[in-house]
Design a protein around this motif. Structure first.
Motif, mmCIF file in Angstrom:
data_model
loop_
_atom_site.group_PDB
_atom_site.id
_atom_site.type_symbol
_atom_site.label_atom_id
_atom_site.label_comp_id
_atom_site.label_asym_id
_atom_site.label_seq_id
_atom_site.Cartn_x
_atom_site.Cartn_y
_atom_site.Cartn_z
ATOM 1 N N TRP A 1 0.844 -1.197 0.000
ATOM 2 C CA TRP A 1 0.000 0.000 0.000
ATOM 3 C C TRP A 1 0.880 1.249 0.000
ATOM 4 C CZ3 TRP A 1 -4.123 0.852 4.445
ATOM 5 C CH2 TRP A 1 -5.093 1.765 4.025
ATOM 6 N N THR A 2 1.934 1.206 0.805
ATOM 7 C CA THR A 2 2.886 2.319 0.868
ATOM 8 C C THR A 2 3.559 2.554 -0.479
ATOM 9 O OG1 THR A 2 3.352 1.955 3.213
ATOM 10 C CG2 THR A 2 5.052 3.083 1.919
ATOM 11 N N MET A 3 4.121 1.507 -1.062
ATOM 12 C CA MET A 3 4.940 1.676 -2.257
ATOM 13 C C MET A 3 4.114 2.066 -3.481
ATOM 14 S SD MET A 3 7.866 1.409 -1.024
ATOM 15 C CE MET A 3 8.766 1.555 -2.585
ATOM 16 N N GLU A 4 2.914 1.492 -3.628
ATOM 17 C CA GLU A 4 2.102 1.860 -4.785
ATOM 18 C C GLU A 4 1.577 3.292 -4.654
ATOM 19 O OE1 GLU A 4 -0.181 1.260 -8.489
ATOM 20 O OE2 GLU A 4 1.842 1.189 -7.641
ATOM 21 N N THR A 5 1.320 3.740 -3.433
ATOM 22 C CA THR A 5 0.921 5.137 -3.257
ATOM 23 C C THR A 5 2.068 6.062 -3.611
ATOM 24 O OG1 THR A 5 -0.622 4.507 -1.498
ATOM 25 C CG2 THR A 5 -0.027 6.834 -1.653
ATOM 26 N N LEU A 6 3.277 5.713 -3.228
ATOM 27 C CA LEU A 6 4.446 6.517 -3.590
ATOM 28 C C LEU A 6 4.590 6.634 -5.100
ATOM 29 C CD1 LEU A 6 6.986 5.233 -0.946
ATOM 30 C CD2 LEU A 6 6.341 7.625 -1.273
ATOM 31 N N ASN B 1 6.427 8.768 -12.659
ATOM 32 C CA ASN B 1 5.889 7.557 -12.040
ATOM 33 C C ASN B 1 4.626 7.038 -12.725
ATOM 34 O OD1 ASN B 1 7.847 7.336 -10.041
ATOM 35 N ND2 ASN B 1 6.693 8.551 -8.562
ATOM 36 N N ARG B 2 4.052 7.850 -13.627
ATOM 37 C CA ARG B 2 2.876 7.417 -14.399
ATOM 38 C C ARG B 2 3.232 7.220 -15.884
ATOM 39 N NH1 ARG B 2 -2.589 8.651 -12.594
ATOM 40 N NH2 ARG B 2 -2.548 8.930 -10.333
ATOM 41 N N ASP B 3 4.517 7.104 -16.201
ATOM 42 C CA ASP B 3 4.950 6.983 -17.592
ATOM 43 C C ASP B 3 4.715 5.547 -18.079
ATOM 44 O OD1 ASP B 3 6.250 7.012 -20.064
ATOM 45 O OD2 ASP B 3 7.882 8.270 -19.332
ATOM 46 N N ARG B 4 3.930 5.397 -19.143
ATOM 47 C CA ARG B 4 3.619 4.072 -19.684
ATOM 48 C C ARG B 4 4.859 3.374 -20.230
ATOM 49 N NH1 ARG B 4 3.798 4.491 -25.148
ATOM 50 N NH2 ARG B 4 3.567 6.571 -26.072
ATOM 51 N N ARG B 5 5.917 4.104 -20.508
ATOM 52 C CA ARG B 5 7.158 3.518 -21.010
ATOM 53 C C ARG B 5 7.880 2.713 -19.939
ATOM 54 N NH1 ARG B 5 5.784 8.236 -22.482
ATOM 55 N NH2 ARG B 5 5.710 8.869 -24.668
ATOM 56 N N VAL B 6 7.499 2.936 -18.702
ATOM 57 C CA VAL B 6 8.134 2.255 -17.568
ATOM 58 C C VAL B 6 7.137 1.397 -16.793
ATOM 59 C CG1 VAL B 6 9.423 2.603 -15.417
ATOM 60 C CG2 VAL B 6 9.827 4.119 -17.377
ATOM 61 N N ASP C 1 -0.087 -5.081 -6.651
ATOM 62 C CA ASP C 1 0.795 -6.148 -7.141
ATOM 63 C C ASP C 1 1.891 -5.625 -8.066
ATOM 64 O OD1 ASP C 1 -0.612 -8.209 -5.815
ATOM 65 O OD2 ASP C 1 -2.131 -8.196 -7.388
ATOM 66 N N ARG C 2 1.942 -4.347 -8.260
ATOM 67 C CA ARG C 2 2.866 -3.753 -9.225
ATOM 68 C C ARG C 2 4.318 -3.771 -8.724
ATOM 69 N NH1 ARG C 2 1.696 -0.389 -13.208
ATOM 70 N NH2 ARG C 2 -0.360 0.136 -12.353
ATOM 71 N N ASP C 3 5.262 -3.898 -9.662
ATOM 72 C CA ASP C 3 6.682 -3.729 -9.380
ATOM 73 C C ASP C 3 6.966 -2.228 -9.304
ATOM 74 O OD1 ASP C 3 9.427 -3.587 -9.269
ATOM 75 O OD2 ASP C 3 9.788 -4.615 -11.169
ATOM 76 N N THR C 4 7.329 -1.748 -8.126
ATOM 77 C CA THR C 4 7.575 -0.318 -7.931
ATOM 78 C C THR C 4 9.061 0.012 -7.837
ATOM 79 O OG1 THR C 4 7.340 -0.610 -5.537
ATOM 80 C CG2 THR C 4 5.354 0.027 -6.774
ATOM 81 N N SER C 5 9.902 -0.896 -8.285
ATOM 82 C CA SER C 5 11.346 -0.701 -8.107
ATOM 83 C C SER C 5 11.902 0.482 -8.887
ATOM 84 C CB SER C 5 12.097 -1.974 -8.502
ATOM 85 O OG SER C 5 11.856 -2.303 -9.866
ATOM 86 N N GLN C 6 11.179 0.960 -9.896
ATOM 87 C CA GLN C 6 11.693 2.078 -10.695
ATOM 88 C C GLN C 6 11.022 3.413 -10.370
ATOM 89 O OE1 GLN C 6 12.948 1.243 -14.889
ATOM 90 N NE2 GLN C 6 11.644 -0.549 -14.678
ATOM 91 N N LEU C 7 10.286 3.480 -9.269
ATOM 92 C CA LEU C 7 9.676 4.760 -8.942
ATOM 93 C C LEU C 7 10.762 5.780 -8.598
ATOM 94 C CD1 LEU C 7 9.667 5.358 -5.599
ATOM 95 C CD2 LEU C 7 7.902 3.623 -5.658
ATOM 96 N N ILE C 8 10.466 7.043 -8.849
ATOM 97 C CA ILE C 8 11.448 8.115 -8.626
ATOM 98 C C ILE C 8 10.900 9.157 -7.645
ATOM 99 C CG2 ILE C 8 12.833 7.875 -10.710
ATOM 100 C CD1 ILE C 8 11.021 9.863 -12.110
#
Length: 417
Positions: A282-287, A325-330, A340-347
């Protein structure tokens, strides 16, 4: 920041009329993401002529700028406001308004208190402070989640770190909340914001003076003893650091907690999962999905070409990590809120030498805040009629988020231990 307009979910984009990206617009604050989406696809190097700045909205471009501080400098600060954008920004923003190597030399002085290992050792203390804020609110059944819990907890933690007495924590938060308030479309701070800054400065000067007489075990007392090139830090440098740490340490973190609460309410499946067993996700997807940190400014030091557009040396550039963080390219289907999303590339915390010093602490605080309340309640509701967003060019979140809760029959998890 300002808190006079109700929260809204949507702002439509007329495809025949290019939108205006203006970080001082209250309308944009309600939902900037449609504007960001248009910018990413149609104007990745965006120009605002009226306010004289450029903006980068794609993930790769924001990341490039963050990784190249010689080209995209912090030396004029990170704010577009004329009063804050100048070569002496370091006097109020300390090392945040410096470039390598000076930036790294000063950042190292305090970085030990923010390592992942050190932060992990703070978990029980953070849980205790979360419960102290939370339990009286739950007894009421209805309370302002944004102001009374989400914003209060990070402020308590950072004030405690720098040795501010507990009796003054709420006063510090009240003035911190006022620092970035702006009128609709206005760059200049209103009088109330200026007065809040003066009160904080006066308080911090007195705090440093008192600790010089009687130092403690806190971070401010530690700074009294450090040396840079053989010289101690001045009182003004320590005060600048306190401004940086307290404003950065409670504003963004508290707003992410509130944003998570809001999006959980909008998505019942997320709410159930988040309250029951997935506060970390919940934390990471909100970030990623709705970060508090929306924009940071940089100074272009050399003519730089991106997407066949020349960014002239001396230009101001707004970097938009929340758009990246909303870029469809990433991120696939980026406008879907997905635990369930991979959030490892959030900035959301930046990148490169200016990667947020308190990132590990912030993530732990957010997770614990959600986990602790989830251990004690089974459901909640938000009265959006009385919700209020903040109005800041940099931060996105709620100033007021009226909440009613349903307590669990039997507490579980960390709070029940």
């Amino acid at each position: 920041m300002h808190t006079d307009s109700p929260a809204r979910q949507d702002i439509g984009i007329d495809p025949a009329t290019p939108p205006v990206y203006d970080p001082f617009s209250w309308e944009l604050h309600e939902n900037p993401y449609p504007v960001y989406a248009w910018m990413r696809e149609n104007a990745p190097v965006y120009r605002n002529e009226e306010r004289d700045f450029w903006a980068l909205s794609r993930h790769a471009d924001v990341l490039f700028a963050l990784r190249h501080p010689k080209l995209f400098s912090n030396r004029n600060g990170i704010s577009l406001e004329a009063e804050l954008w100048n070569p002496e920004a370091y006097k109020t923003s300390f090392f945040l308004a410096m470039d390598p190597p000076e930036h790294g030399q000063l950042r190292t002085l305090v970085s030990g208190g923010f390592t992942a290992r050190h932060v992990t050792h703070q978990e029980e203390r953070i849980r205790k402070m979360a419960r102290e804020r939370l339990l009286p609110l739950l007894e009421q059944g209805e309370f302002d989640f944004a102001g009374d819990y989400a914003a209060a907890l990070p402020n308590d933690i950072v004030c405690d770190m720098v040795g501010i007495p507990a009796a003054d924590w709420d006063l510090i938060r009240a003035d911190t909340d006022m620092l970035n308030m702006r009128g609709d479309g206005e760059e200049e701070r209103p009088a109330a914001s200026v007065q809040a800054a003066l009160r904080l400065a006066s308080y911090f000067v007195s705090h440093v003076t008192e600790l010089r007489r009687s130092p403690g075990e806190d971070l401010t007392s530690h700074l009294l003893d450090v040396r840079v090139k053989g010289e101690p830090l001045s009182d003004s440098e320590i005060v600048a650091f306190l401004f940086l740490l307290i404003t950065a340490g409670n504003e963004s973190t508290g707003k992410v907690i509130g944003n998570a609460w809001y999006h959980g309410w909008l998505h019942p499946d997320v709410k159930r999962a988040g309250l029951d067993h997935r506060p970390g996700d919940w934390t990471m997807e909100t970030l990623r999905y709705d970060s508090a940190s929306q924009m940071v400014a940089r100074l272009v030091t050399e003519d730089t070409v991106l997407h066949d557009v020349v960014l002239p040396a001396g230009s101001r550039v707004a970097l938009l990590p929340a758009s990246g963080n909303r870029d469809r390219r990433v991120f696939e289907d980026p406008d879907r809120y997905d635990l369930d999303r991979d959030t490892s590339q959030l900035i959301s915390f930046g990148h490169g030498p200016h990667y947020c010093l308190g990132a590990a602490l912030a993530k732990l605080e957010i997770k614990i805040a959600l986990e602790e309340i989830g251990s004690l309640i089974s459901d909640y509701d938000i009265d959006l009629t009385y919700a209020r967003r903040v109005h800041s060019p940099h931060q996105r979140g709620f100033a007021v988020l009226p909440t009613s809760v349903t307590l669990r029959d039997k507490p579980r998890g960390p709070s029940a231990a």
